[in-house]
Design an enzyme around this catalytic site. Sequence first.
Site, short mmCIF file in Angstrom:
data_model
loop_
_atom_site.label_atom_id
_atom_site.label_comp_id
_atom_site.label_asym_id
_atom_site.label_seq_id
_atom_site.Cartn_x
_atom_site.Cartn_y
_atom_site.Cartn_z
N ASP A 169 -16.23 9.33 -10.06
CA ASP A 169 -14.52 9.12 -10.03
C ASP A 169 -14.26 9.83 -8.37
OD1 ASP A 169 -12.86 11.87 -10.59
OD2 ASP A 169 -14.80 11.67 -11.77
N SER A 170 -13.18 9.33 -7.82
CA SER A 170 -12.68 9.72 -6.72
C SER A 170 -13.47 10.21 -5.42
CB SER A 170 -11.77 11.24 -7.06
OG SER A 170 -10.62 11.38 -5.94
N ALA A 171 -13.76 11.45 -5.31
CA ALA A 171 -14.81 11.81 -4.19
C ALA A 171 -16.24 11.29 -4.77
CB ALA A 171 -14.82 13.41 -3.95
#
Length: 332
Positions: A169-171
């Site tokens: 998720d995300s990074a």
Amino acid sequence: MSDGTAATMASAGAAADEVVHDFAPLLVVYKSGRLERPIPMPLVPPGHDAATVVESKDVHISSSTFVRLYLPPAAAAATSGKRLPILVYFHGGGFVIGSAAAAAYHRCLNDLAAACPAVAVSVDYRLAPEHPLPAAYEDALAALRWTLSAADPWLAEHGDLERVFLAGDSAGGNICHHLAMHPDISRGRLIKGAVLIHPWFSGKDPIDGEPRGASAEKDLWEFVCPGTVDGVDDPRMNPTAPGAPALDRLACGKVMVCVAERDALRWRGVAYAEAVARARGSGSGPDADADHPGAVELFESEGVGHVFYLLEPKTEKAAELLRRIAAFVGAE
């Protein structure tokens, strides 16, 4: 102590407490070098999860990082010779916060391992600014290589090396893209699929629908990656930037991109899914055939924001996202 000396010391103390980089709520950097990470992120040990009956353990794979392995009850129930997919997960946090041992990720990985079912490998990696990029990318690649070597008995006995999935998720979604494009991985086409959840991508030029004012993202990226090439148009942050490597090099059989309607990163996630689909000559969207070679599945959670499933894991929206990821991983 004279009044003048006291005043000088007070002035020096105030200067040391001056904020030089404010990336709240992720990170605040003071002139003195002190770092503050405002988001509470309690750590929990591995072990038996009563809710899912998943077992977990930590394995140190280097002096700087470890992985947390998850073994679902389906492993014990599997018939002789039947193996489970392997899901390698990378946490988010802007490359400055997060841990494989964080309570939110520990709960998420227990749920994912049970739902797929899969042997899950949650990767801990070094964080900036203590360890600027590419440290996180290097740790992630080392963890993936370790996983593919089946060095641990859980992987050797229960994992299917023909069905290895990346997820994050995300990074962590950014890391998934980086690994799938890495020449060491792309040469072997070793990855069955990748699940990018609310991935952190950006770019100098806003795309249609994207909120304005992305200077905070630009500043954070350039802070965590001081060797960046062309700022947020660095191919690691903007995979569709001019001159970025062709996306048909992604070393995975199929791709799932998950976005959230109220997430500022939504538009970049959609654009990424569409660009990968074009590069592969396949469709993208909620009705894309996940079993089709090179398929790109785009799934949007309505009415929710960035990494909502970590913040509100018991909601129906979180359960729906979990089911969709499990179906993507479980599809033959």
